[in-house]
Design a protein around this motif. Structure first.
Motif, PDB file in Angstrom:
ATOM      1  N   TRP A  40      79.697  33.234  33.482  1.00 17.17           N
ATOM      2  CA  TRP A  40      80.579  32.433  34.327  1.00 17.17           C
ATOM      3  C   TRP A  40      79.862  31.977  35.602  1.00 17.17           C
ATOM      4  O   TRP A  40      80.012  30.837  36.034  1.00 17.17           O
ATOM      5  CB  TRP A  40      81.817  33.241  34.680  1.00 17.17           C
ATOM      6  CG  TRP A  40      82.807  32.553  35.574  1.00 17.17           C
ATOM      7  CD1 TRP A  40      83.304  33.006  36.743  1.00 17.17           C
ATOM      8  CD2 TRP A  40      83.433  31.281  35.355  1.00 17.17           C
ATOM      9  NE1 TRP A  40      84.192  32.118  37.284  1.00 17.17           N
ATOM     10  CE2 TRP A  40      84.293  31.039  36.454  1.00 17.17           C
ATOM     11  CE3 TRP A  40      83.340  30.322  34.349  1.00 17.17           C
ATOM     12  CZ2 TRP A  40      85.058  29.876  36.575  1.00 17.17           C
ATOM     13  CZ3 TRP A  40      84.109  29.171  34.459  1.00 17.17           C
ATOM     14  CH2 TRP A  40      84.947  28.958  35.556  1.00 17.17           C
ATOM     15  N   GLY A  41      79.045  32.849  36.193  1.00 17.36           N
ATOM     16  CA  GLY A  41      78.291  32.481  37.383  1.00 17.36           C
ATOM     17  C   GLY A  41      77.268  31.396  37.106  1.00 17.36           C
ATOM     18  O   GLY A  41      77.068  30.489  37.919  1.00 17.36           O
ATOM     19  N   ILE A  43      77.471  29.070  34.702  1.00 21.14           N
ATOM     20  CA  ILE A  43      78.201  27.809  34.505  1.00 21.14           C
ATOM     21  C   ILE A  43      78.619  27.228  35.849  1.00 21.14           C
ATOM     22  O   ILE A  43      78.468  26.016  36.098  1.00 21.14           O
ATOM     23  CB  ILE A  43      79.431  28.042  33.603  1.00 21.14           C
ATOM     24  CG1 ILE A  43      78.982  28.426  32.184  1.00 21.14           C
ATOM     25  CG2 ILE A  43      80.313  26.791  33.559  1.00 21.14           C
ATOM     26  CD1 ILE A  43      80.126  28.840  31.280  1.00 21.14           C
ATOM     27  N   ARG A  44      79.140  28.074  36.717  1.00 17.99           N
ATOM     28  CA  ARG A  44      79.573  27.604  38.035  1.00 17.99           C
ATOM     29  C   ARG A  44      78.398  27.074  38.843  1.00 17.99           C
ATOM     30  O   ARG A  44      78.518  26.078  39.560  1.00 17.99           O
ATOM     31  CB  ARG A  44      80.262  28.734  38.801  1.00 17.99           C
ATOM     32  CG  ARG A  44      81.637  29.081  38.271  1.00 17.99           C
ATOM     33  CD  ARG A  44      82.374  30.015  39.197  1.00 17.99           C
ATOM     34  NE  ARG A  44      82.539  29.452  40.531  1.00 17.99           N
ATOM     35  CZ  ARG A  44      83.343  29.964  41.465  1.00 17.99           C
ATOM     36  NH1 ARG A  44      84.044  31.058  41.193  1.00 17.99           N
ATOM     37  NH2 ARG A  44      83.431  29.397  42.647  1.00 17.99           N
ATOM     38  N   THR A  45      77.244  27.723  38.726  1.00 20.33           N
ATOM     39  CA  THR A  45      76.056  27.264  39.453  1.00 20.33           C
ATOM     40  C   THR A  45      75.671  25.858  39.027  1.00 20.33           C
ATOM     41  O   THR A  45      75.422  24.977  39.871  1.00 20.33           O
ATOM     42  CB  THR A  45      74.888  28.229  39.215  1.00 20.33           C
ATOM     43  OG1 THR A  45      75.216  29.517  39.751  1.00 20.33           O
ATOM     44  CG2 THR A  45      73.622  27.717  39.872  1.00 20.33           C
ATOM     45  N   PHE A  46      75.620  25.631  37.721  1.00 18.55           N
ATOM     46  CA  PHE A  46      75.255  24.303  37.219  1.00 18.55           C
ATOM     47  C   PHE A  46      76.269  23.257  37.668  1.00 18.55           C
ATOM     48  O   PHE A  46      75.898  22.192  38.174  1.00 18.55           O
ATOM     49  CB  PHE A  46      75.155  24.327  35.691  1.00 18.55           C
ATOM     50  CG  PHE A  46      73.804  24.708  35.172  1.00 18.55           C
ATOM     51  CD1 PHE A  46      72.839  23.743  34.947  1.00 18.55           C
ATOM     52  CD2 PHE A  46      73.481  26.030  34.908  1.00 18.55           C
ATOM     53  CE1 PHE A  46      71.584  24.078  34.470  1.00 18.55           C
ATOM     54  CE2 PHE A  46      72.235  26.384  34.441  1.00 18.55           C
ATOM     55  CZ  PHE A  46      71.283  25.410  34.213  1.00 18.55           C
ATOM     56  N   VAL A  47      77.551  23.558  37.494  1.00 20.96           N
ATOM     57  CA  VAL A  47      78.595  22.573  37.806  1.00 20.96           C
ATOM     58  C   VAL A  47      78.675  22.309  39.308  1.00 20.96           C
ATOM     59  O   VAL A  47      78.671  21.160  39.759  1.00 20.96           O
ATOM     60  CB  VAL A  47      79.956  23.051  37.265  1.00 20.96           C
ATOM     61  CG1 VAL A  47      81.073  22.112  37.727  1.00 20.96           C
ATOM     62  CG2 VAL A  47      79.926  23.124  35.748  1.00 20.96           C
ATOM     63  N   GLN A  48      78.734  23.383  40.100  1.00 18.03           N
ATOM     64  CA  GLN A  48      78.907  23.229  41.541  1.00 18.03           C
ATOM     65  C   GLN A  48      77.725  22.504  42.180  1.00 18.03           C
ATOM     66  O   GLN A  48      77.906  21.589  42.989  1.00 18.03           O
ATOM     67  CB  GLN A  48      79.100  24.600  42.192  1.00 18.03           C
ATOM     68  CG  GLN A  48      80.445  25.233  41.862  1.00 18.03           C
ATOM     69  CD  GLN A  48      80.565  26.673  42.324  1.00 18.03           C
ATOM     70  OE1 GLN A  48      81.567  27.337  42.085  1.00 18.03           O
ATOM     71  NE2 GLN A  48      79.541  27.176  42.986  1.00 18.03           N
TER      72      GLN A  48
END
Length: 266
Positions: A40-41, A43-48
């Motif tokens: 989850w971290g 995915i959030r790193t890539f998206v954010q």
């Protein structure tokens, strides 16, 4: 390849997944239970970061003073909420105090650095202000979270001593000031440690980024010195303001320790 950045293609960026697999493998081998959080971290790193990249491109083109202020203030609010969440041992602590502490320290130190030291044209250049203020916030957020948690921990562990001092006529400040000093010292310790070993143990992010971008290492060192000292100042001011505003919440209107401090001791 002087003064130019080596581009990273989408295909090359995809190879970073190998690093995630290594981390996940260690977690699975030792049964750390971090696989879900790691995925989850990631995915959030890539998206954010991708969204931030597009947003900053737009903000840098506009380069509007009021937009820059709005962005920095929003960053301060997000950082204050994150700092409060990192202190689970602090019951019902208002985000407002953390926000005001971060806002004051960030704007004070950031303005000194951008206006008096770097001096871009215009002085509110979004390309300079937002990264500088972001580095200040990232470190100040950690510092105030540590100092706040230590303040409440000190109050719990020293509650008997504090009560005794209050009984003998000490004011709340006189009874708690040792804990206040310890809290501020604890919040500043990671930053002081970084000052001691920078360049010997690690090359910090800003300096490394500039060197990878083709900048002269000597010029990158100058910027890194400014960054390290501005972070130390911002963390010190942020911790001082937050702890100074927060210690009164440990006492009730009669000047006695709050019940949750005494109950936690029992």
């Amino acid at each position: 390849m002087a003064n130019s950045t080596i581009p990273i293609s989408d295909f090359q960026l995809a190879f970073t997944v190998l690093l995630v697999l290594i981390t996940g493998g260690i977690s699975a081998l030792l049964r750390l239970g971090l696989i879900k959080s790691l995925i989850w971290g990631t995915i959030r790193t890539f998206v954010q970061l991708t969204l931030v990249g597009y947003a900053l491109t737009y903000i840098f083109k506009l380069n509007n003073l009021w937009l820059v202020i709005a962005v920095v203030t929003t960053m301060c609010y997000i950082a204050s909420r994150t700092a409060v969440r990192r202190t689970p041992n602090v019951p019902e602590f208002p985000t407002t105090l953390a926000f005001l502490s971060l806002l004051a320290s960030t704007y004070l130190v950031g303005t000194i650095v951008t206006v008096l030291i770097i001096s871009p044209t215009p002085w509110y250049s979004a390309r300079i202000v937002i990264p500088i203020f972001g580095m200040i916030l990232g470190n100040s957020m950690n510092g105030i979270a540590i100092s706040l948690d230590r303040l409440y921990g000190e109050a719990r562990s020293r509650s008997a001593e504090i009560e005794a001092l209050l009984t003998f006529g000490a004011t709340p400040w006189e009874a708690i000031r040792y804990s206040v000093r310890e809290a501020i010292r604890t919040g500043m310790t990671p930053t002081i440690n970084s000052l001691m070993v920078v360049g010997l143990v690690s090359l910090p992010g800003m300096m490394t980024g500039q060197i990878l971008g083709g900048a002269d290492p000597r010029e990158a060192v100058r910027y890194q010195i400014v960054v390290m000292l501005m972070i130390a100042a911002a963390v010190a001011i942020g911790c001082l303001l937050l702890v100074g505003l927060s210690y009164k919440k440990l006492f009730n209107q009669d000047g006695a320790l709050q019940s949750f401090i005494l109950h936690s001791r029992k």
